[in-house]
Enzyme design. Structure first.
Site, PDB file in Angstrom:
ATOM      1  N   ARG A  15       0.841  -1.194   0.000  1.00  6.69           N
ATOM      2  CA  ARG A  15       0.000   0.000   0.000  1.00  6.69           C
ATOM      3  C   ARG A  15       0.878   1.246   0.000  1.00  6.69           C
ATOM      4  O   ARG A  15       1.823   1.343   0.777  1.00  6.69           O
ATOM      5  CB  ARG A  15      -0.926   0.017   1.214  1.00  6.69           C
ATOM      6  N   SER A  99      -8.452   0.093  -0.048  1.00 14.24           N
ATOM      7  CA  SER A  99      -9.515  -0.006   0.943  1.00 14.24           C
ATOM      8  C   SER A  99     -10.078   1.364   1.299  1.00 14.24           C
ATOM      9  O   SER A  99     -10.651   2.042   0.466  1.00 14.24           O
ATOM     10  CB  SER A  99      -9.005  -0.753   2.180  1.00 14.24           C
ATOM     11  N   HIS A 100      -9.871   1.805   2.544  1.00  9.99           N
ATOM     12  CA  HIS A 100     -10.450   3.055   3.029  1.00  9.99           C
ATOM     13  C   HIS A 100      -9.482   4.232   2.933  1.00  9.99           C
ATOM     14  O   HIS A 100      -9.824   5.340   3.340  1.00  9.99           O
ATOM     15  CB  HIS A 100     -10.878   2.883   4.491  1.00  9.99           C
ATOM     16  N   LYS A 109      -3.887  -6.557  -2.238  1.00 12.85           N
ATOM     17  CA  LYS A 109      -4.146  -7.614  -1.263  1.00 12.85           C
ATOM     18  C   LYS A 109      -3.973  -8.945  -1.996  1.00 12.85           C
ATOM     19  O   LYS A 109      -4.588  -9.172  -3.035  1.00 12.85           O
ATOM     20  CB  LYS A 109      -5.562  -7.497  -0.700  1.00 12.85           C
ATOM     21  N   ASP A 243     -17.008   0.111   3.345  1.00 10.60           N
ATOM     22  CA  ASP A 243     -15.773   0.847   3.080  1.00 10.60           C
ATOM     23  C   ASP A 243     -15.458   0.768   1.586  1.00 10.60           C
ATOM     24  O   ASP A 243     -16.235   0.229   0.792  1.00 10.60           O
ATOM     25  CB  ASP A 243     -14.629   0.333   3.961  1.00 10.60           C
ATOM     26  N   ASP A 245     -13.455  -0.847  -0.498  1.00  9.71           N
ATOM     27  CA  ASP A 245     -13.421  -2.103  -1.245  1.00  9.71           C
ATOM     28  C   ASP A 245     -14.529  -3.053  -0.794  1.00  9.71           C
ATOM     29  O   ASP A 245     -14.553  -4.217  -1.213  1.00  9.71           O
ATOM     30  CB  ASP A 245     -12.059  -2.768  -1.139  1.00  9.71           C
ATOM     31  N   ASP A 247     -15.330  -4.728   1.809  1.00  6.88           N
ATOM     32  CA  ASP A 247     -15.152  -5.968   2.563  1.00  6.88           C
ATOM     33  C   ASP A 247     -15.549  -5.809   4.026  1.00  6.88           C
ATOM     34  O   ASP A 247     -15.613  -6.788   4.761  1.00  6.88           O
ATOM     35  CB  ASP A 247     -13.723  -6.493   2.447  1.00  6.88           C
ATOM     36  N   ARG A 248     -15.827  -4.558   4.445  1.00  2.36           N
ATOM     37  CA  ARG A 248     -16.322  -4.321   5.806  1.00  2.36           C
ATOM     38  C   ARG A 248     -17.681  -3.647   5.728  1.00  2.36           C
ATOM     39  O   ARG A 248     -17.924  -2.810   4.853  1.00  2.36           O
ATOM     40  CB  ARG A 248     -15.366  -3.422   6.589  1.00  2.36           C
ATOM     41  N   HIS A 331     -14.593  -6.518  10.427  1.00  2.00           N
ATOM     42  CA  HIS A 331     -14.263  -7.609   9.517  1.00  2.00           C
ATOM     43  C   HIS A 331     -14.935  -8.875  10.054  1.00  2.00           C
ATOM     44  O   HIS A 331     -14.827  -9.189  11.250  1.00  2.00           O
ATOM     45  CB  HIS A 331     -12.754  -7.838   9.457  1.00  2.00           C
TER      46      HIS A 331
END
Length: 454
Positions: A15, A99-100, A109, A243, A245, A247-248, A331
């Site tokens: 990242r 992500s965020h 990832k 978020d 991507d 995933d949360r 998560h």
């Protein structure tokens, strides 16, 4: 470019800022290294909506193909959609997302076949070493028979798989506001919710990696404000925020009040245990509420406590054959989803639980929200170990108080606990405290902070 990989290769992913810290040329080297370290004949690659994502993703794919791997590109997807593809196709995978993080960032990832995590101890350190060597000595020539690049649609299959894991066909009609934050939830939610007895009120579903409305980080309360206002205005049953991507997931009730991720963990744990005949192991990290292990035991399950961080949760999921795992960072991990995290599946469980009874969400989650928590409080300290030692000295030997070192230092008594963890990347100590009531929590929190900030 001259790249400092120590700044962009993190514990669990890659990242950094594009193009200042990394670019498409470097992404190509990461793709080649990923193919070489995994030894995979084929991989799957996807990306989010950030402006830099398509180019970085394609460069990575070409780098992997140059090492002989056939690459399936699934294009725009959420991180859990990439995990679905890795699991369903049994291929190692790479997801391009930050992500965020703010718009100028991007990342990768990585996972092995079956969505098994790749971190520092499971391949990421080797990938970094290869890339560093190639940066210094030059990249290897493509193999004599490079791999192929092909595209594949997985969105509908992903959506169908999720709906097969939670039965929402007989729930009462619900009105739900969803804030996608201009992230990948705007891509996945319409397909996942299609055909369900739901009235969807979309917010910020336009895919835009510049995040024009607010950052796609619902963990920051400022980014939940729009959703909190909209839910009561719409007369909705609940609100869900994803978020960047997707995933949360974060949940607010019919009043617009946030629902603790620990309460969601407990609710989903109870449902997953019921699906498995009241038996099974549930993983939770040590900063989730005490409600979580209590609910797990009450529903016949075995709670297992672990360190904070998705690699620890996933490792314990595999080691224990756990059916579910949850973190207070929202998560949620499922055995039926290759032990990977998917906020969308957790959201479906919340909708099924709410729609399967007549009361409002606030009443439903009250049984899973039994304590008062401080939230995470960060303090800048010059010497983390000295401050932790001071806390140990202050509490060691107190009657009825126990200490453990699973992750930082946890101090616990019958009706309260707190944990202090050092940051791995900054001179910070992170405090989380919880107690049976507000007054006790405030007392314990302030006492701990006084020592931390010395």
């Amino acid at each position: 470019m001259t790249a400092d990989l120590s700044q962009i290769v993190k514990a669990y992913d890659v990242r950094g800022v594009v193009p200042d810290q990394w670019d498409e040329a470097l992404a190509g080297l990461f793709g080649a290294a990923f193919a070489q370290v995994t030894g995979a004949a084929a991989i799957v690659v996807g990306h989010d909506m950030r402006p830099s994502s398509p180019g970085l993703s394609r460069a990575f794919a070409r780098g992997a193909a140059d090492r002989g791997a056939d690459v399936t590109e699934i294009g725009l997807c959420s991180t859990d959609q990439l995990y679905y593809a890795s699991g369903a196709l049994n291929l190692p995978g790479a997801m391009f997302t930050a992500s965020h993080n703010p718009a100028q960032y991007n990342g990768i990832k990585l996972c092995r076949a079956g969505a098994a995590p790749v971190g520092q101890d499971t391949g990421l350190a080797q990938i970094r070493e290869l890339v560093e060597r190639w940066l210094a000595e030059g990249a290897p020539d493509p193999v004599r028979r490079p791999g192929t690049l092909s595209s594949r649609e997985t969105l509908e299959d992903y959506a169908a798989h999720l709906r097969s894991l939670v039965d929402l066909t007989s729930i009462r009609p619900l009105k739900v506001v969803v804030d996608a934050g201009n992230g990948m939830g705007g891509h996945t939610v319409p397909s996942v919710f299609a055909g369900l007895p739901l009235t969807l009120v979309p917010m910020y579903f336009e895919l835009d990696g510049t995040f024009p409305n607010h950052e796609a980080n619902p963990l920051d309360p400022a980014n939940l404000v729009d959703l909190q206002k909209r839910v009561p205005v719409e007369g909705a049953d609940l609100g869900i925020a994803f978020d960047g991507d997707a995933d949360r997931c974060f949940v607010v009730d019919e009043h617009g009040d946030p629902v603790s991720p620990s309460a969601i963990t407990a609710l989903v744990a109870a449902r997953e245990l019921a699906r498995n005949g009241g038996k099974g192991t549930v993983i939770h990290n040590l900063i989730t509420s005490r409600t979580v292990p209590e609910v797990v035991k009450e529903n016949g399950g075995t709670p297992v406590r672990t360190r904070v961080g998705h690699s620890f949760i996933k490792a314990e999921m595999a080691r224990n054959g756990a059916i579910f795992g949850g973190e207070h960072s929202a998560h949620y991990y499922f055995k039926d989803f290759w032990n990977a995290d998917t906020g969308m599946l957790a959201a479906l469980h919340v909708l099924a639980a709410l729609g399967g009874q007549e009361g409002p969400l606030s009443a439903l989650v009250a049984q899973y929200d039994r304590y008062t928590g401080s939230g995470e409080i960060n303090s800048t300290v010059a010497d983390q170990s000295t401050r932790l030692a001071a806390i140990r000295t202050a509490y060691e030997g107190r009657p009825g108080v126990t200490l453990d070192d699973l992750d930082g230092l946890t101090v616990a008594a019958a009706d309260w606990w707190f944990n202090v963890r050092p940051s791995n990347t900054e001179p910070l100590l992170r405090l989380n405290a919880e107690a049976k009531d507000e007054a006790t929590m405030t007392k314990i929190r302030d006492e701990a902070l006084a020592i931390i900030r010395g």
